[in-house]
Design a protein around this motif. Structure first.
Motif, PDB file in Angstrom:
ATOM      1  N   GLU A 253      50.820  55.147  27.050  1.00  9.59           N
ATOM      2  CA  GLU A 253      51.561  54.560  25.935  1.00  9.59           C
ATOM      3  C   GLU A 253      52.366  55.633  25.192  1.00  9.59           C
ATOM      4  O   GLU A 253      53.537  55.425  24.851  1.00  9.59           O
ATOM      5  CB  GLU A 253      50.585  53.874  24.970  1.00  9.59           C
ATOM      6  N   LYS A 254      51.748  56.796  24.987  1.00 12.34           N
ATOM      7  CA  LYS A 254      52.462  57.903  24.315  1.00 12.34           C
ATOM      8  C   LYS A 254      53.643  58.365  25.171  1.00 12.34           C
ATOM      9  O   LYS A 254      54.680  58.759  24.640  1.00 12.34           O
ATOM     10  CB  LYS A 254      51.514  59.076  24.066  1.00 12.34           C
ATOM     11  N   ALA A 255      53.459  58.332  26.492  1.00  7.16           N
ATOM     12  CA  ALA A 255      54.548  58.755  27.380  1.00  7.16           C
ATOM     13  C   ALA A 255      55.740  57.800  27.284  1.00  7.16           C
ATOM     14  O   ALA A 255      56.889  58.207  27.438  1.00  7.16           O
ATOM     15  CB  ALA A 255      54.040  58.827  28.821  1.00  7.16           C
ATOM     16  N   LEU A 256      55.473  56.543  27.016  1.00  3.69           N
ATOM     17  CA  LEU A 256      56.554  55.554  26.885  1.00  3.69           C
ATOM     18  C   LEU A 256      57.254  55.632  25.544  1.00  3.69           C
ATOM     19  O   LEU A 256      58.464  55.420  25.446  1.00  3.69           O
ATOM     20  CB  LEU A 256      55.995  54.132  27.047  1.00  3.69           C
ATOM     21  N   THR A 257      56.501  55.943  24.490  1.00  7.16           N
ATOM     22  CA  THR A 257      57.049  55.777  23.144  1.00  7.16           C
ATOM     23  C   THR A 257      57.060  57.037  22.293  1.00  7.16           C
ATOM     24  O   THR A 257      57.748  57.078  21.282  1.00  7.16           O
ATOM     25  CB  THR A 257      56.240  54.712  22.373  1.00  7.16           C
ATOM     26  N   GLY A 258      56.284  58.053  22.666  1.00  5.68           N
ATOM     27  CA  GLY A 258      56.155  59.245  21.821  1.00  5.68           C
ATOM     28  C   GLY A 258      57.441  60.058  21.807  1.00  5.68           C
ATOM     29  O   GLY A 258      58.148  60.150  22.809  1.00  5.68           O
ATOM     30  N   GLY A 259      57.758  60.646  20.662  1.00  5.89           N
ATOM     31  CA  GLY A 259      58.962  61.461  20.561  1.00  5.89           C
ATOM     32  C   GLY A 259      58.693  62.936  20.765  1.00  5.89           C
ATOM     33  O   GLY A 259      57.562  63.341  21.055  1.00  5.89           O
ATOM     34  N   ASP A 260      59.756  63.731  20.658  1.00  8.70           N
ATOM     35  CA  ASP A 260      59.672  65.195  20.617  1.00  8.70           C
ATOM     36  C   ASP A 260      59.328  65.863  21.939  1.00  8.70           C
ATOM     37  O   ASP A 260      58.947  67.029  21.952  1.00  8.70           O
ATOM     38  CB  ASP A 260      58.654  65.653  19.559  1.00  8.70           C
ATOM     39  N   ASP A 261      59.434  65.144  23.072  1.00  5.89           N
ATOM     40  CA  ASP A 261      59.112  65.792  24.351  1.00  5.89           C
ATOM     41  C   ASP A 261      60.229  66.714  24.840  1.00  5.89           C
ATOM     42  O   ASP A 261      59.961  67.697  25.516  1.00  5.89           O
ATOM     43  CB  ASP A 261      58.829  64.744  25.433  1.00  5.89           C
ATOM     44  N   TYR A 262      61.474  66.362  24.547  1.00  6.88           N
ATOM     45  CA  TYR A 262      62.637  67.152  24.973  1.00  6.88           C
ATOM     46  C   TYR A 262      62.650  67.419  26.472  1.00  6.88           C
ATOM     47  O   TYR A 262      63.030  68.486  26.931  1.00  6.88           O
ATOM     48  CB  TYR A 262      62.770  68.439  24.133  1.00  6.88           C
ATOM     49  N   GLU A 263      62.185  66.443  27.230  1.00  7.09           N
ATOM     50  CA  GLU A 263      62.384  66.449  28.681  1.00  7.09           C
ATOM     51  C   GLU A 263      63.690  65.712  28.971  1.00  7.09           C
ATOM     52  O   GLU A 263      64.218  65.007  28.120  1.00  7.09           O
ATOM     53  CB  GLU A 263      61.203  65.775  29.382  1.00  7.09           C
TER      54      GLU A 263
END
Ligand code: MG
Length: 321
Positions: A253-263
């Protein structure tokens, strides 16, 4: 009013300048600068308590400010050259400034980016940078080139930074090493400059993930002509540290919606698959195919049978009531 409506209503105008190649609506703007080269301009602001916890170490903040801007340049496939820095601070704390500048220049030196000017003012802590880079004319990677049938790719792993933020807030817990890794992903994102430079030859569109995969993929789909995508949630790349901190279901779920990854999220014709596999080695970054582009508008999720995704929000956006 959210940030996108606000921009559409008050700030998007037809450009009167023949110098502008790409205006509002991409990771960066592109302007003419020569026969063979174009300048790419990006800007990003970090506000205390909004974009970073107030107790963030100044070294991390200095690094992150430049990193998030370089990430936008990476998403445009540009080589970074110089930057302008704007600092609004409540006071001139020397040890804070020493830390901030150390973090800032550690990354600036890694990419040979020169600080060429800026502004300082007294007020609530807020830091901002404008970074300039260049591309060969006509080669900037845009959001608007995705085609039906393209494969959808993502660099690195997703969700780490959002989990790192939850760890700092005490919402989640983790072992010392996992905590360091995940908070490091939040505070010191790695701009994918080398990957961005290589994507021009293979990708049809690209964007960096700053507000969450679903939100940012949505920008590619909208700009590419109201296309849709199917994402296989079981393929989303997760770090073992993310799974260790919150379990696989919440990590997805975090991978779908979480911010700040900058990938970097990009699309490419399936015929480019072997070249993309090669980029993994050349750029030393994990690249994962997570789905494909389709005609049916919206984002469809598969491989999510064991997940409860009802009520998830697609990502972060600034809102003014
Ligand atoms: Mg961006």
């Amino acid at each position: 009013m959210d940030e996108f409506r606000l921009i559409e209503r008050f700030f998007r105008r037809d450009s009167k300048s023949s110098e502008v190649v790409v205006g509002i609506g991409d990771d960066g703007a592109v302007v003419k600068s020569g026969i063979n080269e174009q300048t790419v301009l990006v800007t990003d602001t970090l506000v205390a308590g909004v974009h970073f916890p107030e107790r963030t170490a100044p070294q991390d903040l200095g690094y992150k400010l430049l990193a998030v801007n370089l990430s936008d340049l990476a998403a445009m496939g540009a080589t970074p050259n110089w930057f302008l820095l704007n600092l609004v601070m409540p006071d001139a704390d020397e040890s804070w400034l020493q830390g901030f500048s150390t973090g800032l220049f550690s990354l600036a030196e890694e990419y040979s980016v020169a600080l060429i000017g800026g502004d300082t003012a007294r007020g609530p802590l807020c830091v901002s940078a404008t970074v300039g880079g260049h591309v060969r004319s006509g080669t900037a990677l845009r959001r608007n080139g995705a085609q039906v049938g393209d494969q959808l790719w993502i660099s690195g792993t997703l969700g780490d930074a959002a989990i790192g933020l939850d760890l700092l807030g005490g919402v989640l817990g983790a072992t010392g090493e996992d905590m360091d890794y995940l908070v490091g992903r939040l505070n010191r994102p790695k701009p994918r400059i080398e990957l961005g430079l290589s994507l021009g030859a293979v990708a049809t569109s690209g964007i960096d993930i700053s507000d969450g995969l679903l939100a940012d993929l949505g920008h590619i789909l909208k700009e590419s002509g109201a296309l849709g995508a199917i994402v296989d949630v079981s393929c989303l790349p997760l770090s073992p540290q993310a799974i260790g901190a919150c379990g696989e279901s919440l990590a997805r779920e975090k991978a779908l919606t979480g911010g700040d990854d900058y990938e970097i999220c990009f699309t490419a014709n399936p015929a480019q698959r072997s070249q993309i596999e090669q980029l993994r080695h050349n750029c030393n970054v994990k690249l994962t195919c997570i789905g494909s582009i389709r005609t049916l508008a919206g984002i469809g999720l598969t491989g999510a049978d064991n997940l409860d995704l009802t009520g998830i929000k697609p990502g972060y956006r600034h809102d003014w009531l």
